[in-house]
Design an enzyme around this catalytic site. Structure first.
Site, PDB file in Angstrom:
ATOM      1  N   TYR A 122     -53.536  53.201 110.591  1.00 53.31           N
ATOM      2  CA  TYR A 122     -54.255  53.171 111.868  1.00 53.31           C
ATOM      3  C   TYR A 122     -55.689  52.681 111.694  1.00 53.31           C
ATOM      4  O   TYR A 122     -56.141  51.770 112.400  1.00 53.31           O
ATOM      5  CB  TYR A 122     -54.252  54.557 112.517  1.00 53.31           C
ATOM      6  CG  TYR A 122     -55.272  54.676 113.630  1.00 53.31           C
ATOM      7  CD1 TYR A 122     -55.100  53.978 114.830  1.00 53.31           C
ATOM      8  CD2 TYR A 122     -56.425  55.438 113.463  1.00 53.31           C
ATOM      9  CE1 TYR A 122     -56.052  54.048 115.838  1.00 53.31           C
ATOM     10  CE2 TYR A 122     -57.374  55.515 114.462  1.00 53.31           C
ATOM     11  CZ  TYR A 122     -57.189  54.815 115.650  1.00 53.31           C
ATOM     12  OH  TYR A 122     -58.136  54.877 116.634  1.00 53.31           O
ATOM     13  N   PHE A 123     -56.428  53.276 110.762  1.00 57.37           N
ATOM     14  CA  PHE A 123     -57.837  52.919 110.603  1.00 57.37           C
ATOM     15  C   PHE A 123     -58.029  51.473 110.158  1.00 57.37           C
ATOM     16  O   PHE A 123     -59.054  50.859 110.460  1.00 57.37           O
ATOM     17  CB  PHE A 123     -58.514  53.857 109.601  1.00 57.37           C
ATOM     18  CG  PHE A 123     -59.133  55.065 110.240  1.00 57.37           C
ATOM     19  CD1 PHE A 123     -60.310  54.962 110.960  1.00 57.37           C
ATOM     20  CD2 PHE A 123     -58.530  56.305 110.143  1.00 57.37           C
ATOM     21  CE1 PHE A 123     -60.885  56.069 111.564  1.00 57.37           C
ATOM     22  CE2 PHE A 123     -59.093  57.424 110.740  1.00 57.37           C
ATOM     23  CZ  PHE A 123     -60.270  57.303 111.453  1.00 57.37           C
ATOM     24  N   GLU A 125     -56.030  49.001 111.000  1.00 57.88           N
ATOM     25  CA  GLU A 125     -55.380  48.127 111.983  1.00 57.88           C
ATOM     26  C   GLU A 125     -56.400  47.087 112.459  1.00 57.88           C
ATOM     27  O   GLU A 125     -57.592  47.385 112.585  1.00 57.88           O
ATOM     28  CB  GLU A 125     -54.878  49.009 113.131  1.00 57.88           C
ATOM     29  CG  GLU A 125     -54.029  48.328 114.158  1.00 57.88           C
ATOM     30  CD  GLU A 125     -54.852  47.730 115.291  1.00 57.88           C
ATOM     31  OE1 GLU A 125     -54.299  46.914 116.024  1.00 57.88           O
ATOM     32  OE2 GLU A 125     -56.040  48.088 115.422  1.00 57.88           O
ATOM     33  N   CYS A 128     -59.106  47.903 115.219  1.00 55.03           N
ATOM     34  CA  CYS A 128     -60.117  48.875 114.797  1.00 55.03           C
ATOM     35  C   CYS A 128     -61.081  48.247 113.791  1.00 55.03           C
ATOM     36  O   CYS A 128     -62.298  48.407 113.892  1.00 55.03           O
ATOM     37  CB  CYS A 128     -59.427  50.097 114.185  1.00 55.03           C
ATOM     38  SG  CYS A 128     -60.498  51.536 114.000  1.00 55.03           S
ATOM     39  N   GLY A 201     -55.583  68.429 124.264  1.00 52.00           N
ATOM     40  CA  GLY A 201     -55.577  67.188 123.495  1.00 52.00           C
ATOM     41  C   GLY A 201     -54.739  67.329 122.246  1.00 52.00           C
ATOM     42  O   GLY A 201     -55.052  66.739 121.208  1.00 52.00           O
ATOM     43  N   LYS A 258     -58.992  70.941 118.802  1.00 52.16           N
ATOM     44  CA  LYS A 258     -58.990  70.416 117.428  1.00 52.16           C
ATOM     45  C   LYS A 258     -59.416  68.956 117.434  1.00 52.16           C
ATOM     46  O   LYS A 258     -58.726  68.091 117.949  1.00 52.16           O
ATOM     47  CB  LYS A 258     -57.602  70.541 116.795  1.00 52.16           C
ATOM     48  CG  LYS A 258     -57.556  70.040 115.347  1.00 52.16           C
ATOM     49  CD  LYS A 258     -56.142  69.959 114.817  1.00 52.16           C
ATOM     50  CE  LYS A 258     -55.421  68.716 115.294  1.00 52.16           C
ATOM     51  NZ  LYS A 258     -55.902  67.463 114.662  1.00 52.16           N
ATOM     52  N   HIS A 262     -65.630  65.925 119.272  1.00 55.26           N
ATOM     53  CA  HIS A 262     -66.380  64.852 118.599  1.00 55.26           C
ATOM     54  C   HIS A 262     -66.053  63.477 119.186  1.00 55.26           C
ATOM     55  O   HIS A 262     -66.715  62.494 118.867  1.00 55.26           O
ATOM     56  CB  HIS A 262     -66.152  64.897 117.080  1.00 55.26           C
ATOM     57  CG  HIS A 262     -64.843  64.340 116.618  1.00 55.26           C
ATOM     58  ND1 HIS A 262     -64.660  63.869 115.337  1.00 55.26           N
ATOM     59  CD2 HIS A 262     -63.648  64.179 117.242  1.00 55.26           C
ATOM     60  CE1 HIS A 262     -63.422  63.436 115.196  1.00 55.26           C
ATOM     61  NE2 HIS A 262     -62.790  63.622 116.330  1.00 55.26           N
TER      62      HIS A 262
END
EC number: 2.1.1.231
Length: 358
Positions: A122-123, A125, A128, A201, A258, A262
Site C-alpha cells: 500500500y505505502f 503504491e 501514494c 473507523g 484506533k 491522527h
C-alpha cells in the site's frame, strides 16, 4: 572570497555532513528494497526453505531464477537488507554464508497471521509514492495536501472512488490491526466492566474480532464507511454499521478510536470526540473513550522510535492534513471536547493507549 570550511567547521565535520546528506539522498532505495523483496516473496522463500532453515545465496538465486549476469547486484541488495536488520547472515555447512529471517522480515511472510506485506504494497503504491514529487508545488497551491495537489482530489474522496486503491488501503489497515492481538494480551484491564463498545473507523473488523474473541460477553459494534461494511457479516457479539462518525456514533459503554484521530486536524478531531462523549453519556458508570495512537515524546523515546513518529507526522500532515501529537496536544483536545481526565499507558513499540473520561 568565502572560506572553503563552512562557518569555521573542521573538515571532518563537513565530511560527516556530506555522508549524512548522501545517505538521505539515497534513502528512497530503502523502501524500494522492501518492495523488491516482498514482490519476489523472498521472506516466504526463506520461511519455507527446509522448515525455516537459513538459505544460501546460491540456493536463493536458483529459486528466484536470477540470470548469472545479475547475481552480483542481487547479492548487493541482500547484503544491504541484512545490514539494515531484515536478514541475518549466518554460517552453515563448511562456513558458507546463508540468510535467515529476522523479527522484521518475519513480518513480511505473506502466509503469516501477522504479515505486514500488504502495508508495504500500500505505502509503495504509485499514487501514494508519486504524491511526494509534488512537495514544491504543494507549498504554493491552495490544496492542503500533496495528495490533493498530485491527484486533484482529497485522499478520502479518491479512496471511495477507486476500488483497487480502497482494497489496498483496507488490506493494509487490516494487517496492521492483526498486530494488536499481541498487545491486547496484556491489556485485558481496558475492557473490564464494559458491556458494549463501538470501534469507530474499525475497517473490516479485525480489531473488533480480536476483542470479541477475548471477551465473548462484550457486545462490539464496528462503525465504518458504508461501502466498507456493506458486504460484511457479524457474529453473536459483533455487528457492522455503516455511518459517519462526524454525524453520530452509536451509544455504548466505550468508544474505541484506533489510529483514527491522527488522520484529522484538530477541528475535525474535536467533532469526533464530542460525538464520542455523547455516545458514552448514559446510565453506565464505566463510560470512556479508548484512543490507540501516537504520543510524541522526544525526551523519553528512543531515537529510532522518535524518528518513526516524526516521519509519520510528516506523512499524515502532507497526505491527509492529519497530525501526530505530543501529550500537551492531546490534553488540549480532550479538555476542549469536554472531557475531565485521561490516562496514557504504553501499548506497542510506537503506540500508546489513552483512556479518556467524561
Amino acid at each position: 572570497m568565502a572560506s572553503p570550511l563552512n562557518n569555521g567547521r573542521k573538515a571532518s565535520e563537513i565530511f560527516q555532513g556530506q555522508a549524512l546528506l548522501y545517505k538521505h539522498l539515497l534513502g528512497f532505495i530503502d523502501s524500494k528494497c522492501l518492495k523488491w523483496m516482498v514482490e519476489l516473496d523472498i521472506p516466504d522463500i526463506i520461511h519455507s526453505h527446509s522448515h525455516g532453515q537459513p538459505i544460501t545465496f546460491s540456493e536463493l538465486v536458483s529459486i528466484l531464477q536470477v540470470p548469472p549476469t545479475k547475481t552480483r547486484q542481487v547479492q548487493s541488495l541482500m547484503r544491504y537488507l541484512a545490514h539494515n536488520g531484515f536478514f541475518e547472515i549466518v554460517r552453515i555447512h563448511d562456513n558458507i554464508e546463508a540468510y535467515a529471517l529476522t523479527a522484521a522480515s518475519e513480518l513480511l511472510v505473506k502466509s503469516s497471521e501477522l504479515s505486514l506485506a500488504p502495508m508495504v504494497e500500500y505505502f509503495l503504491e504509485p499514487n501514494c509514492q508519486g504524491a511526494w514529487n509534488q512537495l514544491k508545488r504543494w507549498v504554493h497551491e491552495e490544496d492542503l495536501t500533496v495528495f490533493g495537489v498530485s491527484l486533484g482530489t482529497p485522499f478520502w474522496d479518491f479512496i471511495n472512488k477507486d476500488p483497487a486503491y480502497n482494497k489496498s488501503f483496507n488490506e493494509a489497515m487490516a494487517c496492521d490491526s492483526q498486530m494488536l492481538n499481541l498487545a491486547f494480551r496484556d491489556c485485558n484491564w481496558v475492557f473490564e466492566g464494559l458491556e458494549s463498545i463501538v470501534d469507530v473507523g474499525g475497517g473490516t473488523g479485525i480489531t473488533a474480532k480480536i476483542i470479541c474473541e477475548a471477551f465473548p460477553k462484550l457486545k462490539c459494534m464496528v462503525l465504518e464507511r458504508p461501502n466498507v461494511v456493506e458486504n460484511l457479516s457479524g457474529s453473536n457479539n459483533l455487528t457492522f454499521v455503516g455511518g459517519d462518525m462526524f454525524k453520530c456514533i452509536p451509544k455504548a459503554d466505550a468508544v474505541l478510536l484506533k489510529l483514527v484521530l491522527h488522520n484529522w486536524n484538530d477541528n475535525d478531531c474535536m467533532k469526533i470526540l464530542e460525538n464520542c462523549k455523547e455516545a458514552i453519556s448514559g446510565e453506565s458508570k464505566t463510560g470512556k473513550v479508548v484512543v490507540i495512537d501516537t504520543v510524541i515524546n522526544e525526551n523519553k523515546d528512543e531515537r529510532q522510535v522518535t524518528e518513526l513518529k516524526l516521519l509519520m507526522d510528516v506523512h499524515m500532515a502532507c497526505i491527509i492534513n492529519g497530525k501526530e501529537r505530543k501529550e500537551e496536544d492531546w490534553k488540549k483536545l480532550f479538555m476542549e471536547a469536554g472531557f475531565q481526565s485521561y490516562k496514557i499507558s504504553p501499548f506497542t513499540g510506537y503506540l500508546s493507549l489513552i483512556e479518556i473520561y467524561p
